[in-house]
Design a protein around this motif. Structure first.
Motif, mmCIF file in Angstrom:
data_model
loop_
_atom_site.group_PDB
_atom_site.id
_atom_site.type_symbol
_atom_site.label_atom_id
_atom_site.label_comp_id
_atom_site.label_asym_id
_atom_site.label_seq_id
_atom_site.Cartn_x
_atom_site.Cartn_y
_atom_site.Cartn_z
ATOM 1 N N ARG B 25 0.836 -1.212 0.000
ATOM 2 C CA ARG B 25 0.000 0.000 0.000
ATOM 3 C C ARG B 25 0.865 1.254 0.000
ATOM 4 O O ARG B 25 0.539 2.240 -0.673
ATOM 5 N N LEU B 26 1.957 1.205 0.743
ATOM 6 C CA LEU B 26 2.842 2.379 0.750
ATOM 7 C C LEU B 26 3.464 2.614 -0.624
ATOM 8 O O LEU B 26 3.502 3.751 -1.115
ATOM 9 N N MET B 27 3.946 1.535 -1.218
ATOM 10 C CA MET B 27 4.581 1.683 -2.535
ATOM 11 C C MET B 27 3.564 2.177 -3.571
ATOM 12 O O MET B 27 3.885 3.006 -4.426
ATOM 13 N N ALA B 28 2.343 1.660 -3.488
ATOM 14 C CA ALA B 28 1.303 2.115 -4.415
ATOM 15 C C ALA B 28 1.001 3.596 -4.196
ATOM 16 O O ALA B 28 0.864 4.369 -5.152
ATOM 17 N N ALA B 29 0.930 3.990 -2.918
ATOM 18 C CA ALA B 29 0.652 5.407 -2.624
ATOM 19 C C ALA B 29 1.800 6.288 -3.111
ATOM 20 O O ALA B 29 1.576 7.359 -3.690
ATOM 21 N N ALA B 33 1.671 9.239 -5.870
ATOM 22 C CA ALA B 33 2.116 10.597 -5.546
ATOM 23 C C ALA B 33 3.150 11.080 -6.557
ATOM 24 O O ALA B 33 3.117 12.239 -7.000
ATOM 25 N N GLU B 34 4.044 10.192 -6.951
ATOM 26 C CA GLU B 34 5.084 10.584 -7.916
ATOM 27 C C GLU B 34 4.466 10.861 -9.285
ATOM 28 O O GLU B 34 4.875 11.788 -9.990
ATOM 29 N N ARG B 35 3.461 10.061 -9.640
ATOM 30 C CA ARG B 35 2.762 10.318 -10.913
ATOM 31 C C ARG B 35 2.115 11.696 -10.898
ATOM 32 O O ARG B 35 2.228 12.469 -11.838
ATOM 33 N N GLY B 36 1.422 11.959 -9.798
ATOM 34 C CA GLY B 36 0.762 13.254 -9.681
ATOM 35 C C GLY B 36 1.767 14.393 -9.752
ATOM 36 O O GLY B 36 1.533 15.412 -10.415
ATOM 37 N N ALA B 68 7.863 6.913 -10.130
ATOM 38 C CA ALA B 68 6.557 6.232 -10.147
ATOM 39 C C ALA B 68 6.713 4.809 -10.668
ATOM 40 O O ALA B 68 6.113 3.869 -10.141
ATOM 41 N N ARG B 69 7.538 4.670 -11.697
ATOM 42 C CA ARG B 69 7.753 3.322 -12.259
ATOM 43 C C ARG B 69 8.506 2.433 -11.274
ATOM 44 O O ARG B 69 8.219 1.245 -11.128
ATOM 45 N N ILE B 70 9.489 3.013 -10.586
ATOM 46 C CA ILE B 70 10.254 2.223 -9.607
ATOM 47 C C ILE B 70 9.315 1.722 -8.501
ATOM 48 O O ILE B 70 9.334 0.546 -8.137
ATOM 49 N N GLU B 85 -2.753 -3.197 -6.861
ATOM 50 C CA GLU B 85 -2.562 -2.989 -8.298
ATOM 51 C C GLU B 85 -3.679 -2.107 -8.839
ATOM 52 O O GLU B 85 -3.440 -1.180 -9.605
ATOM 53 N N ALA B 86 -4.892 -2.403 -8.393
ATOM 54 C CA ALA B 86 -6.023 -1.611 -8.873
ATOM 55 C C ALA B 86 -5.877 -0.156 -8.427
ATOM 56 O O ALA B 86 -6.223 0.764 -9.169
ATOM 57 N N ALA B 87 -5.318 0.046 -7.229
ATOM 58 C CA ALA B 87 -5.159 1.417 -6.726
ATOM 59 C C ALA B 87 -4.275 2.241 -7.651
ATOM 60 O O ALA B 87 -4.445 3.452 -7.782
ATOM 61 N N LEU B 88 -3.340 1.571 -8.297
ATOM 62 C CA LEU B 88 -2.411 2.294 -9.168
ATOM 63 C C LEU B 88 -3.104 2.892 -10.385
ATOM 64 O O LEU B 88 -2.646 3.889 -10.939
#
Lengths: 591, 248
Positions: B25-29, B33-36, B68-70, B85-88
């Motif tokens: 969950r942290l990595m997805a968040a 955040a990096e995408r945004g 974001a990719r990392i 995965e869906a959260a992404l």
């Protein structure tokens, strides 16, 4: 001057489309501005841009037309929440918060955000908007119109009679929620480990690796009634009451464990070194995907036969999310039920904005039909001096090929790059309306080598290896390369049909031929896109192959690039070899 | 202040990493955040009148996109759980979490405040990553990823600090201080909004459950799910203008 703005929003793929004096002057999805793929929010920025493009303000709008009737939709949701008691308790709070927060007040929301008087706001119906987007964009006057998607207000599938004179579109029949081909396919998309509303294309691609060995079991889920309709066995699905899941444990009992997202997909014959259990699992999922695809195709053919029984017309117009299933479209075209098939390029919910606007223009305001949709590049463009300034500021090496070498020189230069194996970003003019890159926001590559497919998948798009690429091919040479059903000629213009590539041609275009020998072609005509046509012609002159590999200009999970800055960032963030932005050829520079 | 903040990061981090599915969950968040951030920095690149900053913004955006990719790869390596995965790819959560707002940050803030925002946020992210790594909260591969990303964050901090110094040197120190204050205050306000939203959701869920049980249950016998197949449909009897104005 008269102007009507269509809006689709608050579900997925929000968009705005503007008609001024009968002409579609602008249409664009909100995601192209917000960079949120399938952004459902009210398309405020898309609307602002549409108005600016036409040089008008909100006060100049005669009507704003929302693409569905929100209260009718709310009624359906309440009804199914009650019917699902007590299981519906899980989703009830979330549903109520969404509806009480925003959706119930759509008229107020539109008036406030778009700054227009509430009495100018009209409401179409979801499937009526889809039907209008198909029929009123088509060259056909008398036609059957089929709209097939997840769900609108109550209907999931609807049949309409299209005619040359007012009222232009009349309802004939419909299939009610929760019996839905779109939601059936979406549920199976989730079962196969892909995101709903995003991974349906992947299921279509995966299906080609399998055989419909699970067809008897899938037929238990989706029952065709022999009278042109279908019904879902709701014991296997829970999308109508569960907030997060779309299928039940009974479906897992029937088909086996679902596929985890991100699991490598390595079916038989792809990688001899892959572990046997992974290959067996992958093959099972491929076979399930093939069975799902076959069941969907049969159901769509049944619907079309029913349409032909009810409506004596030579043409079928198709819309709704299911109309983006290009494999099913070609199968339908090949059945010979109708002489012509027409699908508007933004057949999904984004197209609802265009349909709503066209419906109001013709059916409510009573204007006669025009020539239909004459162009699909209805989105944003950018002026070349601004782009040159941007590239200069970014200190990237670039040359003005268009200025230095004219149109034909530009085409030659691009063809040279492609023929020498370079993969290029291609940003040209106004962006496309709809989900397909049709030569305005595309990544282009040489289609001749199978290795190119792996390179573009792995190092440029960062996506799964099994996914196929599509070619853009010169329309005049289409029949030399593919076995295209005559009725699929129009859908092929918008990459909405997947014919089989002729056996003797497959080796010559290995990067764009899928494992089953099919290819989702875009037939390019000079009148549709002269510059792109010239590029492919120049490539054909050099190589003898009248096509290029064409995939959308974006990274996995992102919407297509919209602006030159986004194009540059995507170019530099990937393994692309060169970037063309409105005639400028851009190279890389060290940081 | 630094010690308090680091202690808070440590405590919150200990909970965040150890909760069920926490690393994923942290990595997805982080990935979201990096995408945004990448979108916001590109928007700044497009809108800035400081043409000399465009190239810097470009490389900042490329960093964010790469991060974001990392993080996304870490999600896949750590979990494969369908919800993460869906959260992404979930557009709603990008909106709901405020990562992408109604308008790009640059439009809301202007140049100076945007630079102040970059400075504050990147500094906090760097500190957060360092605390996580120093206390060995993530697995070794994730620590390596966080350290690599932290190097980029240093570049973002240094350029934004340099630009803020330029504003100060140009006699706009008060504006810089005000911008930094507004950015920090906004972060606190947004954290409060997120918390209150969660509280509101929790309370409303209880009320709505009660409503469902009390008010919906009696109508259950009246509601039935229709069968499939075609139903003939007639045109709406209302005049077209009336039909068009109706929401139902």
């Amino acid at each position: 001057m008269a102007a009507v703005l269509g809006i689709s929003a608050l579900y997925h793929d929000a968009a705005a489309a503007l008609i001024v004096d009968g002409e579609v002057v602008a249409a664009i999805q909100e995601e192209r501005f917000t960079r949120i793929k399938h952004d459902p929010s009210l398309p405020v920025r898309a609307t602002r841009w549409c108005l600016a493009q036409a040089g008008i303000g909100p006060d100049d709008l005669d009507h704003v037309v929302f693409y569905e009737k929100p209260l009718r939709k709310f009624e359906r949701i309440l009804h199914h929440t009650v019917a699902a008691f007590p299981r519906g308790i899980r989703g009830f709070p979330r549903t109520m918060r969404v509806w009480l927060g925003d959706k119930l007040w759509t008229r107020t929301l539109l008036a406030r955000e778009l700054r227009i008087p509430a009495d100018r706001i009209l409401f179409s119906e979801h499937h009526l908007s889809h039907a209008a987007s198909a029929l009123l964009c088509s060259p056909h006057r008398d036609a059957a119109v089929l709209t097939i998607d997840g769900v609108g207000e109550h209907a999931t599938t609807a049949l309409w009679r299209g005619s040359a004179a007012a009222p232009f579109i009349e309802p004939v029949a419909e299939i009610p929620f929760p019996h839905s081909l779109g939601l059936f396919y979406s549920a199976m998309t989730a079962y196969l480990g892909f995101a709903v509303n995003e991974g349906e294309y992947k299921v279509m691609g995966m299906a080609a690796y399998g055989q419909p060995r699970y067809r008897d079991r899938i037929d238990r889920l989706l029952r065709r009634d022999g009278r042109g309709g279908y019904e879902l066995d709701l014991d296997y699905f829970c999308f109508h009451w569960h907030p997060d899941r779309s299928y039940t444990d009974k479906l897992v009992d029937l088909l086996g464990p679902p596929r985890f997202p991100g699991t490598p997909f390595v079916p038989e014959g792809v990688d001899p070194d892959a572990p046997a259990d992974l290959v067996a699992d992958s093959q099972r999922y491929a076979d399930i995907a093939a069975s799902v695809q076959a069941a969907l195709e049969d159901a769509v053919v049944d619907l079309a036969r029913y349409a032909r029984q009810r409506i004596d017309a030579p043409a079928l117009c198709l819309a709704g999310g299911v109309a983006l299933n290009s494999v099913a479209n070609h199968r339908l075209a090949g059945e010979g039920i109708f002489d012509h098939l027409w699908i508007q390029p933004a057949a999904g919910d984004a197209g609802g904005a265009l349909g709503a606007a066209l419906w109001a223009w013709h059916c409510v305001l009573g204007h006669d039909r025009g020539p239909g949709l004459v162009r699909y590049d209805l989105g944003r463009d950018f002026d070349r001096p601004g782009t040159a300034e941007l590239l200069g500021d970014l200190q990237l090496p670039f040359e003005d090929v268009l200025e230095d070498a004219s149109e034909s020189g530009l085409a030659e230069r691009v063809a040279e790059d492609l023929a020498e194996g370079r993969v290029i970003g291609w940003f040209d003019g106004r962006c496309e309306y709809g989900p397909r890159a049709l030569g305005h926001r595309s990544i282009l590559a040489d289609p001749r080598s199978a290795a190119m497919k792996d390179r573009v998948n792995a190092r440029i798009k960062y996506r799964e290896r099994f996914r196929p690429f599509a070619p853009s091919i010169l329309d005049a040479q289409l029949d030399e390369w593919v076995e295209l059903a005559p009725a699929a000629r129009d859908p092929a213009r918008y990459m909405l049909a997947t014919p089989t590539v002729r056996a003797d041609r497959r080796q010559q275009a290995a990067a764009v031929v899928h494992v089953d020998g099919s290819s989702r072609v875009q037939a390019v005509r000079a009148e549709d896109h002269p510059r792109y046509h010239a590029v492919i012609s120049a490539f054909a002159a050099r190589t003898g192959v009248p096509m290029v590999l064409n995939t959308s200009f974006n990274l996995k999970g992102d919407p297509m690039v919209s602006s030159p800055a986004q194009a540059v960032a995507t170019f530099l963030g990937t393994d692309l070899d060169a970037l063309y932005v409105d005639g400028f050829r851009v190279g890389r520079s060290k940081r | 202040m630094g010690i308090i903040r680091r202690t808070w990061i440590r405590l919150a981090g200990a909970w965040a990493w150890r909760r069920p599915n926490g690393p994923v969950r942290l990595m997805a968040a982080f990935s979201q955040a990096e995408r945004g951030s990448s979108y916001d920095v590109i928007a700044a690149l497009e809108r800035t009148e400081r043409r000399d900053l465009r190239r810097t913004y470009l490389f900042h955006a490329l960093d964010e996109s790469r991060h974001a990719r990392i993080f996304r790869r870490r999600v896949q390596a750590l979990g494969r759980q369908d919800r993460a995965e869906a959260a992404l790819v979930d557009a709603g959560s990008l909106r709901a979490t405020g990562i992408i707002g109604e308008a790009p940050l640059f439009e809301q803030m202007g140049e100076l405040e945007f630079l102040a925002f970059v400075y504050v946020v990147e500094s906090l992210a760097l500190e957060q990553f360092q605390v996580y790594c120093d206390h060995g909260m993530p697995d070794p591969d994730t620590i390596a990823a966080l350290r690599a990303i932290a190097d980029d964050e240093k570049f973002h901090i240094s350029y934004s600090r340099r630009e803020l110094e330029k504003y100060r040197a140009a006699g706009r120190g008060a504006e810089v201080r005000a911008a930094l204050f507004r950015v920090r205050a906004r972060r606190i306000w947004q954290a409060w909004l997120r918390l209150s939203r969660r509280l509101g959701d929790a309370v409303s869920t209880l009320w709505l459950w009660a409503l469902y049980l009390v008010c919906v249950a009696p109508f259950r016998p009246l509601a039935r799910v229709e069968g499939g197949g075609w139903r003939t449909r007639d045109a709406d009897p209302r005049p077209i203008a009336e039909f068009a104005r109706a929401q139902a």
